[in-house]
Design a protein around this motif. Sequence first.
Motif, mmCIF file in Angstrom:
data_model
loop_
_atom_site.group_PDB
_atom_site.id
_atom_site.type_symbol
_atom_site.label_atom_id
_atom_site.label_comp_id
_atom_site.label_asym_id
_atom_site.label_seq_id
_atom_site.Cartn_x
_atom_site.Cartn_y
_atom_site.Cartn_z
ATOM 1 N N MET A 111 0.830 -1.309 0.115
ATOM 2 C CA MET A 111 -0.250 -0.004 0.068
ATOM 3 C C MET A 111 0.856 1.257 0.255
ATOM 4 S SD MET A 111 -3.416 -0.611 2.487
ATOM 5 C CE MET A 111 -2.522 -1.455 3.845
ATOM 6 N N ALA A 112 1.852 1.302 0.773
ATOM 7 C CA ALA A 112 2.835 2.407 0.827
ATOM 8 C C ALA A 112 3.463 2.697 -0.495
ATOM 9 C CB ALA A 112 3.943 2.252 2.136
ATOM 10 N N ALA A 113 3.980 1.664 -1.112
ATOM 11 C CA ALA A 113 4.453 1.783 -2.340
ATOM 12 C C ALA A 113 3.693 2.336 -3.548
ATOM 13 C CB ALA A 113 4.974 0.338 -2.783
ATOM 14 N N SER A 114 2.381 1.939 -3.469
ATOM 15 C CA SER A 114 1.243 2.341 -4.424
ATOM 16 C C SER A 114 1.242 3.933 -4.063
ATOM 17 C CB SER A 114 0.247 1.463 -4.114
ATOM 18 O OG SER A 114 0.263 0.288 -4.708
ATOM 19 N N LEU A 115 0.999 4.099 -2.843
ATOM 20 C CA LEU A 115 0.787 5.725 -2.557
ATOM 21 C C LEU A 115 2.135 6.630 -2.955
ATOM 22 C CD1 LEU A 115 -0.942 5.569 0.890
ATOM 23 C CD2 LEU A 115 -1.729 6.054 -1.193
ATOM 24 N N MET A 116 3.111 5.795 -2.651
ATOM 25 C CA MET A 116 4.453 6.521 -2.784
ATOM 26 C C MET A 116 4.644 6.662 -4.475
ATOM 27 S SD MET A 116 6.732 8.350 -1.430
ATOM 28 C CE MET A 116 8.781 8.767 -1.629
ATOM 29 N N ILE A 117 4.381 5.830 -5.427
ATOM 30 C CA ILE A 117 4.456 5.781 -6.784
ATOM 31 C C ILE A 117 3.543 6.895 -7.313
ATOM 32 C CG2 ILE A 117 3.701 4.810 -8.962
ATOM 33 C CD1 ILE A 117 4.709 2.305 -7.504
ATOM 34 N N ASP A 118 2.315 7.007 -6.772
ATOM 35 C CA ASP A 118 1.189 8.098 -7.222
ATOM 36 C C ASP A 118 1.899 9.508 -6.510
ATOM 37 O OD1 ASP A 118 -0.567 6.585 -7.938
ATOM 38 O OD2 ASP A 118 -2.058 6.629 -6.246
ATOM 39 N N TYR A 119 2.351 9.515 -5.545
ATOM 40 C CA TYR A 119 3.427 10.877 -5.047
ATOM 41 C C TYR A 119 4.141 11.292 -5.945
ATOM 42 C CZ TYR A 119 6.162 13.630 -2.238
ATOM 43 O OH TYR A 119 7.111 14.708 -1.952
ATOM 44 N N CYS A 120 4.927 10.439 -6.341
ATOM 45 C CA CYS A 120 6.291 10.612 -7.309
ATOM 46 C C CYS A 120 5.715 10.931 -8.660
ATOM 47 C CB CYS A 120 7.163 9.390 -7.114
ATOM 48 S SG CYS A 120 7.994 9.300 -5.475
ATOM 49 N N PHE A 121 4.776 10.282 -9.186
ATOM 50 C CA PHE A 121 4.461 10.587 -10.579
ATOM 51 C C PHE A 121 3.417 11.750 -10.596
ATOM 52 C CE2 PHE A 121 4.871 5.731 -12.064
ATOM 53 C CZ PHE A 121 6.202 6.091 -11.757
ATOM 54 N N LYS A 122 2.362 11.800 -9.630
ATOM 55 C CA LYS A 122 1.401 13.022 -9.900
ATOM 56 C C LYS A 122 2.012 14.336 -9.172
ATOM 57 C CE LYS A 122 -2.296 9.805 -10.306
ATOM 58 N NZ LYS A 122 -3.359 9.146 -9.353
ATOM 59 N N GLN A 123 2.669 14.179 -7.957
ATOM 60 C CA GLN A 123 3.122 15.469 -7.261
ATOM 61 C C GLN A 123 4.398 15.761 -7.635
ATOM 62 O OE1 GLN A 123 1.894 15.821 -2.920
ATOM 63 N NE2 GLN A 123 0.317 14.195 -3.284
ATOM 64 N N ARG A 124 5.211 14.863 -7.690
ATOM 65 C CA ARG A 124 6.913 15.277 -7.879
ATOM 66 C C ARG A 124 7.118 15.124 -9.385
ATOM 67 N NH1 ARG A 124 11.058 15.593 -3.865
ATOM 68 N NH2 ARG A 124 12.008 16.040 -5.806
#
Length: 183
Positions: A111-124
């Motif tokens: 779950m944390a990996a999925s959230l971090m991927i979203d953060y990295c792709f959408k916000q970063r």
Amino acid sequence: MRKVIENEQIYLRKMESKDTDHIIKWRNSSAVRENFIYQELFTRETHENWIRTMIETDKADQLIICVKLPDGKGKPVGSVYIRDIDLKHNKAEYGIFIGEEFARGCGIGSMAASLMIDYCFKQRKLHRLFLRVFADNPQAIRSYEKAGFVKEAYLKDDVRINGRYRDIVLMGIINPEDKECVW
């Protein structure tokens, strides 16, 4: 405390100085340390140097994984981060550790990996994330695959730890929404 991204069960928030003791304890536990390529003991000085040379210079971004509790608060259980952020090529190396024993093996890492991927792709706005994992750690590999990472390479005898060479699997994920300009 500022939530960066969340789902129904966990949220990720920016690491704060108050997290230092947790990170040192988690990072030095044998269950976490044995899965790192660099297995030296972690100290307050090591962590403060990481913050100064990596976090404050935007070469890394570290978030704390918190499990949502019924009272609305969150319990920190680990950390997820990207390091060696390369803005020229829009990529970074991904890493994670679940420090609290009760939180291992129940899907929090995926779950944390999925959230971090979203953060990295959408916000970063990164294009690619990659990671290195020991080939003899199938649980971690499955967790990364659940989050969307794919195996890209198998590196034979890539690292030497405690006098023994170990194989590494290189995994990556590409931002599906990052369309390349074609002129």
